[in-house]
Design a protein around this motif. Structure first.
Motif, PDB file in Angstrom:
ATOM      1  N   ARG A  14       9.491  -6.757  14.509  1.00 35.56           N
ATOM      2  CA  ARG A  14       8.103  -6.289  14.490  1.00 35.56           C
ATOM      3  C   ARG A  14       7.899  -5.095  13.557  1.00 35.56           C
ATOM      4  N   PHE A  15       8.971  -4.473  13.127  1.00 33.73           N
ATOM      5  CA  PHE A  15       8.851  -3.293  12.266  1.00 33.73           C
ATOM      6  C   PHE A  15       8.865  -3.635  10.780  1.00 33.73           C
ATOM      7  N   PHE A  16       9.074  -4.901  10.431  1.00 29.31           N
ATOM      8  CA  PHE A  16       9.230  -5.269   9.029  1.00 29.31           C
ATOM      9  C   PHE A  16       7.897  -5.682   8.410  1.00 29.31           C
ATOM     10  N   ASP A  17       7.587  -5.103   7.253  1.00 28.21           N
ATOM     11  CA  ASP A  17       6.378  -5.467   6.515  1.00 28.21           C
ATOM     12  C   ASP A  17       6.632  -6.628   5.566  1.00 28.21           C
ATOM     13  N   LEU A  18       7.884  -6.818   5.177  1.00 27.61           N
ATOM     14  CA  LEU A  18       8.267  -7.899   4.281  1.00 27.61           C
ATOM     15  C   LEU A  18       9.721  -8.247   4.564  1.00 27.61           C
TER      16      LEU A  18
ATOM     17  N   LEU B 203       9.322   3.975   1.389  1.00 29.88           N
ATOM     18  CA  LEU B 203       9.748   2.584   1.520  1.00 29.88           C
ATOM     19  C   LEU B 203      11.197   2.553   1.976  1.00 29.88           C
ATOM     20  N   ILE B 204      11.447   1.911   3.108  1.00 28.19           N
ATOM     21  CA  ILE B 204      12.789   1.808   3.681  1.00 28.19           C
ATOM     22  C   ILE B 204      13.275   0.370   3.504  1.00 28.19           C
ATOM     23  N   ILE B 205      14.459   0.215   2.926  1.00 31.15           N
ATOM     24  CA  ILE B 205      15.078  -1.113   2.822  1.00 31.15           C
ATOM     25  C   ILE B 205      16.126  -1.212   3.918  1.00 31.15           C
TER      26      ILE B 205
ATOM     27  N   ASP C  40       0.832  -1.204   0.000  1.00 35.86           N
ATOM     28  CA  ASP C  40       0.000   0.000   0.000  1.00 35.86           C
ATOM     29  C   ASP C  40       0.870   1.259   0.000  1.00 35.86           C
ATOM     30  N   PRO C  41       0.834   2.065  -1.061  1.00 35.57           N
ATOM     31  CA  PRO C  41       1.685   3.259  -1.130  1.00 35.57           C
ATOM     32  C   PRO C  41       1.217   4.387  -0.229  1.00 35.57           C
ATOM     33  N   ALA C  42       0.076   4.211   0.423  1.00 39.21           N
ATOM     34  CA  ALA C  42      -0.453   5.275   1.272  1.00 39.21           C
ATOM     35  C   ALA C  42       0.302   5.408   2.590  1.00 39.21           C
ATOM     36  N   ARG C  43       1.084   4.387   2.939  1.00 37.20           N
ATOM     37  CA  ARG C  43       1.854   4.486   4.178  1.00 37.20           C
ATOM     38  C   ARG C  43       3.275   4.000   3.970  1.00 37.20           C
ATOM     39  N   ARG C  44       4.146   4.335   4.905  1.00 31.91           N
ATOM     40  CA  ARG C  44       5.547   3.922   4.838  1.00 31.91           C
ATOM     41  C   ARG C  44       5.671   2.442   5.191  1.00 31.91           C
ATOM     42  N   HIS C  45       6.539   1.747   4.465  1.00 32.67           N
ATOM     43  CA  HIS C  45       6.815   0.337   4.725  1.00 32.67           C
ATOM     44  C   HIS C  45       8.312   0.145   4.930  1.00 32.67           C
ATOM     45  N   ILE C  46       8.658  -0.875   5.714  1.00 30.40           N
ATOM     46  CA  ILE C  46      10.059  -1.242   5.927  1.00 30.40           C
ATOM     47  C   ILE C  46      10.245  -2.686   5.483  1.00 30.40           C
ATOM     48  N   VAL C  47      11.153  -2.887   4.551  1.00 29.00           N
ATOM     49  CA  VAL C  47      11.478  -4.216   4.028  1.00 29.00           C
ATOM     50  C   VAL C  47      12.853  -4.612   4.542  1.00 29.00           C
ATOM     51  N   ALA C  48      12.979  -5.802   5.098  1.00 29.49           N
ATOM     52  CA  ALA C  48      14.259  -6.285   5.621  1.00 29.49           C
ATOM     53  C   ALA C  48      14.935  -7.194   4.606  1.00 29.49           C
ATOM     54  N   VAL C  49      16.204  -6.927   4.343  1.00 31.54           N
ATOM     55  CA  VAL C  49      17.038  -7.802   3.512  1.00 31.54           C
ATOM     56  C   VAL C  49      18.140  -8.347   4.405  1.00 31.54           C
ATOM     57  N   ALA C  50      18.089  -9.640   4.696  1.00 29.99           N
ATOM     58  CA  ALA C  50      19.059 -10.280   5.582  1.00 29.99           C
ATOM     59  C   ALA C  50      19.911 -11.273   4.802  1.00 29.99           C
ATOM     60  N   GLY C  51      21.041 -11.639   5.392  1.00 23.58           N
ATOM     61  CA  GLY C  51      21.920 -12.608   4.762  1.00 23.58           C
ATOM     62  C   GLY C  51      23.213 -12.710   5.528  1.00 23.58           C
ATOM     63  N   ALA C  52      23.962 -13.747   5.271  1.00 23.42           N
ATOM     64  CA  ALA C  52      25.227 -13.976   5.960  1.00 23.42           C
ATOM     65  C   ALA C  52      26.251 -12.915   5.572  1.00 23.42           C
TER      66      ALA C  52
END
Length: 221
Positions: free
Chosen positions: A154-158, A134-136, A23-35
Motif C-alpha cells: 500500500r505504500f508503493f506509488d509505482l 523519492l525512495i527506491i 508529482d515532485p511536491a510530495r515524497r514517493h516510494i517506488v518498489a523494485v522487485a525480482g527473484a
C-alpha cells in the motif's frame, strides 16, 4: 555475486521517464522487485544514479534485505537453512518503516542495511533525510502475493519487476556462493535447496507490477 557489469535492457528509459513524471511536491516510494540473483541492488543503484542527474540529493534507496531476522532468531526457530525465504523477514518492521517514510514528516530516519560479507543486517546503517523526495525500495518479495507481505504494497506509488531468465539466476546465485569458499556440493545444496525455490516463488507468485524491465548480464569487456 558481482553484478557490476549488468545493465538494464528494454524499458529503462521509459521507467526513468515514468518516475520523473511523478508529482515532485510530495515524497514517493517506488518498489523494485525480482527473484534472488536478478540484480535488484545493482538496478536500484543504477536507477538512483539516473534520477540523481535531474534531482540531486533527492533520491534514496531502501533495501528489503535489511529486515532479515537475525541468525539468533532463525536458529531458535529452526529456520536458518531457509534464510532468505519469505518467512525469514520482519515484514511488520518493513511495513512500519515504509509508513514512517511515507509520512514525510520532516525527520531523518535511520534504516537497516544487510551486510552480505557477514550475512547480518546492520541496524541504523543508512540515514534517509527529509530532503529525499523519492525512495527506491528494492527486494525479492515486495510484490509477493502473500498475506504477510501484502501490507507493504500500500505504500508503493509505482512498482517494477525485474525479468531475468531462470538459468541466468542459477548462474548468478552459484557465483555468489562461490565467493564464500564453499565446496561444490554445499553450493548446490544452498542454490537448489533454498535460493532457486525462492526465485521460482517470486516468479510464480508475485502480483503484476506496473512495469517489467528485462535486466541481463553482459560479458566483461
Amino acid at each position: 555475486m558481482d553484478d557490476s557489469n549488468d545493465i538494464p535492457l528494454l524499458g529503462q528509459d521509459e521507467l526513468v521517464a515514468r518516475i520523473e513524471s511523478l508529482d515532485p511536491a510530495r515524497r514517493h516510494i517506488v518498489a523494485v522487485a525480482g527473484a534472488p540473483g536478478s540484480g535488484k541492488s545493482t538496478f536500484a543503484e543504477w536507477l538512483a544514479g539516473e534520477l540523481e542527474k535531474s534531482r540531486p540529493g533527492e533520491i534514496a534507496v531502501l533495501p528489503m534485505d535489511g529486515f532479515h531476522f537475525d541468525d539468533i532468531v532463525l536458529n531458535a526457530r529452526g529456520h536458518r537453512p531457509r534464510k532468505g525465504a519469505p518467512h525469514t523477514f520482519d515484514t511488520g518492521g518493513l511495513a512500519a518503516m515504509l509508513a514512517r517514510l511515507a509520512a514525510d514528516d520532516g525527520s531523518e530516519i535511520a534504516v537497516p542495511v544487510f551486510d552480505r560479507a557477514i550475512e547480518i543486517a546492520r541496524a541504523g546503517a543508512r540515514i534517509i533525510g527529509p530532503e529525499a523526495r523519492l525512495i527506491i525500495a528494492e527486494g525479492n518479495y515486495l510484490l509477493l502475493d502473500d498475506p504477510s507481505w501484502a501490507p507493504v504494497r500500500r505504500f508503493f506509488d509505482l512498482t517494477v519487476m525485474l525479468d531475468v531468465p531462470e538459468e541466468e539466476l542459477h548462474r548468478r546465485l552459484t557465483a555468489r556462493w562461490t565467493g564464500f569458499k564453499l565446496d561444490s556440493a554445499e553450493i548446490e545444496r544452498k542454490v537448489e535447496g533454498n535460493d532457486m525455490p525462492n526465485a521460482r516463488l517470486v516468479i510464480a507468485k508475485s502480483v503484476p507490477a506496473d512495469m517489467t524491465v528485462r535486466f541481463a548480464s553482459l560479458p566483461k569487456a
